[in-house]
Design a protein around this motif. Structure first.
Motif, PDB file in Angstrom:
ATOM      1  N   ILE A  68       0.879  -1.183   0.000  1.00  0.00           N
ATOM      2  CA  ILE A  68       0.000   0.000   0.000  1.00  0.00           C
ATOM      3  C   ILE A  68       0.909   1.224   0.000  1.00  0.00           C
ATOM      4  O   ILE A  68       1.107   1.903   1.015  1.00  0.00           O
ATOM      5  CB  ILE A  68      -0.946  -0.009   1.209  1.00  0.00           C
ATOM      6  N   THR A  69       1.478   1.506  -1.157  1.00  0.00           N
ATOM      7  CA  THR A  69       2.574   2.479  -1.224  1.00  0.00           C
ATOM      8  C   THR A  69       2.115   3.918  -0.982  1.00  0.00           C
ATOM      9  O   THR A  69       2.872   4.711  -0.408  1.00  0.00           O
ATOM     10  CB  THR A  69       3.276   2.384  -2.582  1.00  0.00           C
ATOM     11  N   LYS A  70       0.899   4.271  -1.409  1.00  0.00           N
ATOM     12  CA  LYS A  70       0.435   5.647  -1.195  1.00  0.00           C
ATOM     13  C   LYS A  70       0.357   5.977   0.288  1.00  0.00           C
ATOM     14  O   LYS A  70       0.751   7.070   0.711  1.00  0.00           O
ATOM     15  CB  LYS A  70      -0.923   5.862  -1.861  1.00  0.00           C
ATOM     16  N   GLU A  71      -0.160   5.035   1.095  1.00  0.00           N
ATOM     17  CA  GLU A  71      -0.234   5.268   2.534  1.00  0.00           C
ATOM     18  C   GLU A  71       1.163   5.297   3.150  1.00  0.00           C
ATOM     19  O   GLU A  71       1.426   6.067   4.085  1.00  0.00           O
ATOM     20  CB  GLU A  71      -1.087   4.199   3.208  1.00  0.00           C
ATOM     21  N   ALA A  72       2.055   4.468   2.634  1.00  0.00           N
ATOM     22  CA  ALA A  72       3.431   4.466   3.138  1.00  0.00           C
ATOM     23  C   ALA A  72       4.096   5.808   2.854  1.00  0.00           C
ATOM     24  O   ALA A  72       4.758   6.384   3.731  1.00  0.00           O
ATOM     25  CB  ALA A  72       4.225   3.334   2.489  1.00  0.00           C
ATOM     26  N   GLN A  73       3.913   6.320   1.645  1.00  0.00           N
ATOM     27  CA  GLN A  73       4.498   7.608   1.279  1.00  0.00           C
ATOM     28  C   GLN A  73       3.906   8.738   2.128  1.00  0.00           C
ATOM     29  O   GLN A  73       4.619   9.654   2.544  1.00  0.00           O
ATOM     30  CB  GLN A  73       4.264   7.886  -0.204  1.00  0.00           C
ATOM     31  N   ASN A  74       2.616   8.667   2.371  1.00  0.00           N
ATOM     32  CA  ASN A  74       1.972   9.717   3.144  1.00  0.00           C
ATOM     33  C   ASN A  74       2.428   9.691   4.599  1.00  0.00           C
ATOM     34  O   ASN A  74       2.677  10.739   5.204  1.00  0.00           O
ATOM     35  CB  ASN A  74       0.455   9.551   3.078  1.00  0.00           C
TER      36      ASN A  74
ATOM     37  N   GLY B 229      12.549   1.209  -2.581  1.00  0.00           N
ATOM     38  CA  GLY B 229      11.488   0.765  -3.484  1.00  0.00           C
ATOM     39  C   GLY B 229      11.237   1.757  -4.605  1.00  0.00           C
ATOM     40  O   GLY B 229      10.191   1.677  -5.273  1.00  0.00           O
ATOM     41  N   GLY B 230      12.167   2.682  -4.791  1.00  0.00           N
ATOM     42  CA  GLY B 230      12.020   3.668  -5.861  1.00  0.00           C
ATOM     43  C   GLY B 230      10.959   4.712  -5.568  1.00  0.00           C
ATOM     44  O   GLY B 230      10.401   5.310  -6.488  1.00  0.00           O
ATOM     45  N   LEU B 231      10.658   4.961  -4.281  1.00  0.00           N
ATOM     46  CA  LEU B 231       9.615   5.899  -3.888  1.00  0.00           C
ATOM     47  C   LEU B 231      10.188   7.017  -3.028  1.00  0.00           C
ATOM     48  O   LEU B 231      11.345   6.962  -2.603  1.00  0.00           O
ATOM     49  CB  LEU B 231       8.515   5.162  -3.107  1.00  0.00           C
ATOM     50  N   ALA B 232       9.348   8.007  -2.777  1.00  0.00           N
ATOM     51  CA  ALA B 232       9.729   9.115  -1.914  1.00  0.00           C
ATOM     52  C   ALA B 232       8.511   9.536  -1.104  1.00  0.00           C
ATOM     53  O   ALA B 232       7.372   9.253  -1.489  1.00  0.00           O
ATOM     54  CB  ALA B 232      10.244  10.286  -2.745  1.00  0.00           C
ATOM     55  N   PRO B 233       8.721  10.202   0.029  1.00  0.00           N
ATOM     56  CA  PRO B 233       7.578  10.686   0.810  1.00  0.00           C
ATOM     57  C   PRO B 233       6.688  11.603  -0.028  1.00  0.00           C
ATOM     58  O   PRO B 233       7.188  12.435  -0.775  1.00  0.00           O
ATOM     59  CB  PRO B 233       8.238  11.458   1.959  1.00  0.00           C
ATOM     60  N   ARG B 234       5.383  11.453   0.091  1.00  0.00           N
ATOM     61  CA  ARG B 234       4.454  12.306  -0.673  1.00  0.00           C
ATOM     62  C   ARG B 234       3.139  12.409   0.074  1.00  0.00           C
ATOM     63  O   ARG B 234       2.554  11.402   0.466  1.00  0.00           O
ATOM     64  CB  ARG B 234       4.222  11.723  -2.068  1.00  0.00           C
ATOM     65  N   GLU B 235       2.699  13.647   0.273  1.00  0.00           N
ATOM     66  CA  GLU B 235       1.459  13.884   1.001  1.00  0.00           C
ATOM     67  C   GLU B 235       0.245  13.502   0.176  1.00  0.00           C
ATOM     68  O   GLU B 235       0.176  13.731  -1.021  1.00  0.00           O
ATOM     69  CB  GLU B 235       1.394  15.363   1.405  1.00  0.00           C
TER      70      GLU B 235
ATOM     71  N   LYS C 237       1.660  21.739   1.555  1.00  0.00           N
ATOM     72  CA  LYS C 237       2.316  21.295   0.331  1.00  0.00           C
ATOM     73  C   LYS C 237       3.690  21.950   0.236  1.00  0.00           C
ATOM     74  O   LYS C 237       3.935  22.859  -0.550  1.00  0.00           O
ATOM     75  CB  LYS C 237       1.456  21.618  -0.879  1.00  0.00           C
ATOM     76  N   LEU C 238       4.565  21.509   1.102  1.00  0.00           N
ATOM     77  CA  LEU C 238       5.940  21.976   1.133  1.00  0.00           C
ATOM     78  C   LEU C 238       6.831  20.819   0.697  1.00  0.00           C
ATOM     79  O   LEU C 238       6.427  19.667   0.709  1.00  0.00           O
ATOM     80  CB  LEU C 238       6.326  22.413   2.548  1.00  0.00           C
TER      81      LEU C 238
END
Length: 295
Positions: free
Chosen positions: A227-233, A258-264, A279-280
């Motif tokens: 569940i990558t979106k929740e992990a990023q958030n 995993g090729g991802l970064a934090p994202r709100e 949104k910073l």
């Protein structure tokens, strides 16, 4: 005297003798408590109980205070005697009795002058019984309930002013137990069970020291479930609020692996719980790729 009269006289004499014997037989039994029938005035009884308190005879004082309420229930001293009995029991180390007396007081006399003291006695009785994170946290929950009542209903009382630190400790205990159980589930790859525990920490105990780790553990659990979106958030919330945290460094590295970064994600339960993350740009970290550890 006629025969009939003599017979009646004999019967009455026999009955009288039986009554005398019965009364004599009762002589060895309990005697009437003249003190109970003729108690001291309530003011004297209260003063005697107070004197016992001053001498450190807390158990005797508690029983004397209870006697005031029992024998003079409508006297001005009766109401205060209930809460003083609770306090005396607390000082005697008899917390169940202290809690029972204090709870009786707040049930019968809510909002009165001595009510803050009654809630304080209940809170302290439970607070003194706080357990470590791996044990039952009922005392912490009950203490917290009473401390919150003090803060909400009696904010100007001396007991409310001293409650903040104990509220913090109770919350920390409760959060620590949730983390303990969450780690247990995580170690056994029960990610859903672990998420529920870590969610409780970040939702209900945001001011505790455990919330940083809880957010990082959410990143780990969500990544394990894909569940990558929740992990990023979760990582974005962690990075925004605790940019220098070692937990953020670990979470950032786990996403990066995993090729991802934090994202709100404003639609996430986490963003709604904490308020939308501005949104910073979330802090970017150069760290080796490694998973969140269990330490």
């Amino acid at each position: 005297m006629t025969t009939s009269a003599r017979a009646i006289t004999r019967v009455l004499s026999a009955v009288s003798a039986l009554i005398v014997l019965a009364l004599a037989g009762c002589g060895g039994g309990p005697k009437l408590d003249t003190a109970a029938l003729n108690p001291d005035p309530p003011s004297k009884m209260f003063a005697d109980a107070d004197a016992m308190m001053s001498k450190g005879n807390f158990d005797d004082a508690a029983q004397k205070f209870e006697a005031v309420d029992r024998e003079h229930p409508y006297s001005p001293e009766a109401r205060k005697s209930i809460v003083m009995a609770a306090y005396a029991y607390y000082r005697a180390g008899k917390t169940p009795e202290a809690i029972a007396s204090a709870e009786r007081y707040v049930a019968m006399h809510p909002g009165t002058k001595e009510a803050p003291l009654a809630h304080h006695i209940i809170a302290q009785s439970y607070f003194d019984d706080l357990k470590t994170a791996n044990r039952d946290q009922t005392p912490a929950r009950k203490a917290l309930e009473q401390l919150k009542i003090l803060k909400a209903r009696y904010p100007d009382s001396e007991y409310a002013r001293d409650a903040d630190n104990q509220i913090r400790i109770c919350n920390d205990n409760l959060a620590a137990q949730e983390m303990e159980v969450g780690r247990y589930y995580l170690d056994r790859h029960n990610y859903v069970g672990a998420i529920n525990r870590f969610k409780t920490v970040v939702s209900d105990y945001q001011t505790t020291a455990h919330v940083e780790e809880a957010l990082a553990r959410l990143v780990e659990c969500y990544m394990a479930l894909g569940i990558t979106k929740e992990a990023q958030n979760a990582a974005a919330v962690l990075g925004h609020n605790y940019p220098d945290s070692k937990w953020y460094k670990d979470s950032y590295a786990l996403l990066e692996s995993g090729g991802l970064a934090p994202r709100e994600d404003g639609d996430s339960w986490l963003s709604k719980t904490w308020g939308a993350v501005p949104k910073l740009s979330v802090p970017k970290i150069s760290v080796p790729s490694l998973s969140v550890n269990n330490g």
